[in-house]
Design an enzyme around this catalytic site. Structure first.
Site, mmCIF file in Angstrom:
data_model
loop_
_atom_site.group_PDB
_atom_site.id
_atom_site.type_symbol
_atom_site.label_atom_id
_atom_site.label_comp_id
_atom_site.label_asym_id
_atom_site.label_seq_id
_atom_site.Cartn_x
_atom_site.Cartn_y
_atom_site.Cartn_z
ATOM 1 N N ASP A 142 45.795 82.363 53.403
ATOM 2 C CA ASP A 142 47.101 82.040 52.802
ATOM 3 C C ASP A 142 47.087 82.133 51.282
ATOM 4 O O ASP A 142 48.105 82.417 50.661
ATOM 5 C CB ASP A 142 47.550 80.646 53.224
ATOM 6 C CG ASP A 142 47.901 80.601 54.695
ATOM 7 O OD1 ASP A 142 46.969 80.559 55.522
ATOM 8 O OD2 ASP A 142 49.099 80.631 55.016
ATOM 9 N N TYR A 159 53.860 77.900 58.845
ATOM 10 C CA TYR A 159 53.250 76.617 58.489
ATOM 11 C C TYR A 159 53.696 76.135 57.121
ATOM 12 O O TYR A 159 54.055 76.934 56.251
ATOM 13 C CB TYR A 159 51.713 76.742 58.481
ATOM 14 C CG TYR A 159 51.055 76.223 59.741
ATOM 15 C CD1 TYR A 159 51.013 74.855 60.006
ATOM 16 C CD2 TYR A 159 50.466 77.080 60.656
ATOM 17 C CE1 TYR A 159 50.411 74.368 61.154
ATOM 18 C CE2 TYR A 159 49.855 76.609 61.810
ATOM 19 C CZ TYR A 159 49.831 75.247 62.049
ATOM 20 O OH TYR A 159 49.234 74.772 63.185
HETATM 21 CU CU LIG Z 1 47.206 74.410 63.101
#
Ligand SMILES: [Cu+2]
Length: 624
Positions: free
Chosen positions: A290, A374
């Site tokens: 990320d 996320y």
């Molecule tokens: Cu996770």
């Protein structure tokens, strides 16, 4: 332009000034885009000497027409390009994903006849309901990707205008998109499974039910204001002082963290994370870096008082740039506040009748970022007793696939026919430590019981085993919960009243390191995640745990390369790197939106003080 502190993040005016330098140097011809643009941090020795260093910016430039990429440093002080290095993608990897790649990939994928036919066979002729998700490709050898700048694309269905697409994954199908040729160069179509139907739209009252009415208000008030002061990026609270920074790639950074005027950390940040998924089928490549691939800082949220943060909050804005190098301000990106944290210490004495109780408080410096499905909150805590803690809050929506009727060995069924694959979130903390100065060393401390013997006739003995880590080759270590393993960062120059080195102890959470096979392509790229601990000699160029260019990096970069020289790390200016994070076996309760899962680490003063440093904290109220 007023002169900033050398560690302050780059301002909008500075980004524009740097951009002008790049234009004048002929480096920004169409279609060159910025894959990253940020402060090139001033030399540590110059900062510590109080000098005014050269103010520099670093730009990762990618020509979206030719694929040529360059890593460029400009000096704002001198108004010129300092260095420009062309990348060799086969050896260096690719520049991070661009913001504009998301929209482009959607168009390219939906225009491809083979992918369209595969979707039509699954019953999706109307692609207006389909959302595509570009995923960084990894690196699986030249034969596989021919060193293209590429992403792999999975699809989800939005049944209605406001729907949670992640609830409806189209499984078995992926498009590989060449971002330079602007085309799909391969479609993998391995199997078909029904697209799960149940809505996951938690904004829809029909899905979530009516809001409960049983929660009474909680109000946080500080009638005299908070106890911290924020002057520009300089933060002070109780005996703590530090400077706050922010970077488009690694997000929040902390600098010159000191306690009672004594240095503890020169710099602290979370410069990498990887989220590898454990499904070996056609999506075996699914692993997000990320930070290095998507740039977590760029996706920081604007925080809202009363929603994201409660109480007396001070906010700082963050400035990042878009693909063209134009600044974009993220208002209220960084949140600073203090909070009550329960009991600090307490004792009722059976002999002298003393009954005392003190409240713990902590200073919180945090931000939240959204990367695809996320969301991650990064919370640094500073406590009255000298403890430093990092807590990462992982929330958001699981990355889903279809769950076959006969089960799935690598996933949990989280809704009917909907799978959440087992995956890991492995973060790397870079702690440029300076415990009472630059000369530090690290000791590994285990505790264990001892066998019955002449000195231990009843077998109750407990001992500490202390192992000094003197070279980089010796300092790649794993946590060991069965031995209560910790790592003590000691000053090799300053002693406490017992004549022992002042120190801070790193308390890891002994969760698994990278579970991918050590011989796997992923393990080569995420070498940092093979150990919980690394210690390196400080080197200004060694910033990124998985290497400078993580996207499609062939592997071996970052920490494994840093320690290859096996430098001495005893009594030197050292950097402590800590891998942490959960191995996530999804639960039904993680769907459709996941309650925060916490992970992190703690640094505690250990003989840094001569006794409990909080005896002077007053009772919270007169009657206590
Ligand atoms: Cu996770």
């Amino acid at each position: 332009m007023s002169s900033p502190h050398p560690l302050d993040p780059a301002s909008a005016q500075e980004y524009l000034a740097g951009r002008d330098i790049l234009v004048a140097a002929g480096l920004l011809a169409e279609p060159v885009r910025f894959a990253y643009y940020g402060l090139e941090e001033a030399a540590k020795d110059e900062v510590l000497a109080g000098e005014v260093p050269d103010r520099r910016l670093r730009a990762y430039l990618v020509n979206t027409g030719s694929g040529e990429s360059a890593d460029v440093v400009v000096s704002l002080t001198h108004g010129k390009v300092v260095s420009a290095r062309a990348l060799d993608p086969a050896a260096d990897g690719q520049m991070p994903i661009l913001e504009s790649d998301f929209a482009r990939v959607d168009e390219i994928t939906k225009a491809d006849p083979e992918w369209r036919a595969a979707m039509a066979r699954r019953g999706y002729d109307d692609l207006s309901k389909v959302r595509t998700c570009p995923i960084t490709a990894g690196a699986f050898g030249p034969a596989e990707d021919d060193r293209r700048r590429m992403v792999r694309v999975l699809a989800f269905v939005m049944e209605r205008e406001h729907d949670l697409a992640w609830a409806h994954p189209v499984d078995g199908l992926a498009a590989y998109v060449d971002l330079i040729e602007n085309k799909v160069f391969k479609v993998t179509d391995e199997f078909e499974l029904p697209v799960p139907r149940e809505s996951g739209d938690y904004d829809d009252e029909a899905v979530r039910g009516p809001h409960r009415r049983s929660l009474k208000p909680i109000e946080i008030t500080q009638p005299e204001g908070p106890s911290f002061t924020l002057d520009g990026y300089a933060l002070r609270w109780q005996d703590w002082s530090m400077r706050i920074g922010f970077d488009a790639r690694e997000g929040l950074t902390l600098h010159q963290v000191s306690l009672a005027g004594r240095p503890v950390l020169y710099r602290a940040s979370i410069p990498e994370m990887v989220v590898p998924y454990g499904d070996p089928k056609f999506r075996h490549w699914q692993a997000y870096f990320d930070t290095g691939e998507y740039l977590v800082g760029k996706w920081a949220n604007s925080l809202e008082l009363g929603c994201d943060c409660l109480g007396e909050i001070a906010y700082l804005d963050a400035t990042v740039t878009d693909d063209t190098g134009q600044p974009r301000t993220i208002s209220n990106a960084i949140c600073v506040h203090e909070e009550d944290f329960g009991i600090l210490w307490k004792h009722t004495d059976i002999f002298n009748g003393s009954a005392q109780s003190r409240r713990q408080r902590r200073l919180v410096v945090s931000y939240f970022t959204t990367v695809g499905n996320y969301d991650y909150g990064f919370y640094w805590y500073f406590y009255l007793d000298g403890t430093i803690e990092l807590e990462v809050k992982a929330t958001g929506v699981l990355f889903t696939s279809a769950y076959p009727a006969d089960g799935h060995p690598h996933a949990t069924e989280v809704a009917p026919g909907l799978a959440g694959a087992i995956h890991q979130h492995l973060f790397s903390a870079r702690l440029d430590v300076s415990v009472d100065g630059q000369a530090n060393a690290v000791e590994e401390v285990d505790v264990s019981g001892q066998p019955i013997g002449p000195d231990n006739p009843f077998g109750n003995a407990i001992v500490q085993q202390v192992t000094r880590l003197t070279r980089e080759s010796q300092a790649g270590r794993r946590a060991d919960g069965s031995r209560g393993r910790t790592w003590r960062i000691i000053s090799t120059e300053r002693a406490n009243r017992f004549g022992r080195p002042t120190s801070y102890t790193l308390y890891p959470e002994p969760a698994p390191v990278l579970l991918a096979d050590p011989g796997s392509p992923l393990a080569a790229r995420a070498g940092f995640a093979a150990n919980h601990l690394w210690v390196t000699r400080y080197d200004a160029d060694q910033r990124w745990p998985a290497g400078d260019f993580v996207n499609q990096n062939p592997g071996g970069a970052g920490l494994p390369a840093f320690v290859a020289g096996d430098r001495e790390i005893d009594g030197e200016d050292i950097v402590v790197w800590h891998t942490f994070g959960p191995t996530h076996v999804p639960r039904p309760e993680d769907w459709p939106v996941m309650p925060v899962a916490r992970c992190g680490f703690v640094l505690k003063p250990t003989g840094f003080f001569d006794r409990n440093p909080t005896l002077d904290v007053p009772p919270p109220a007169a009657h206590c």
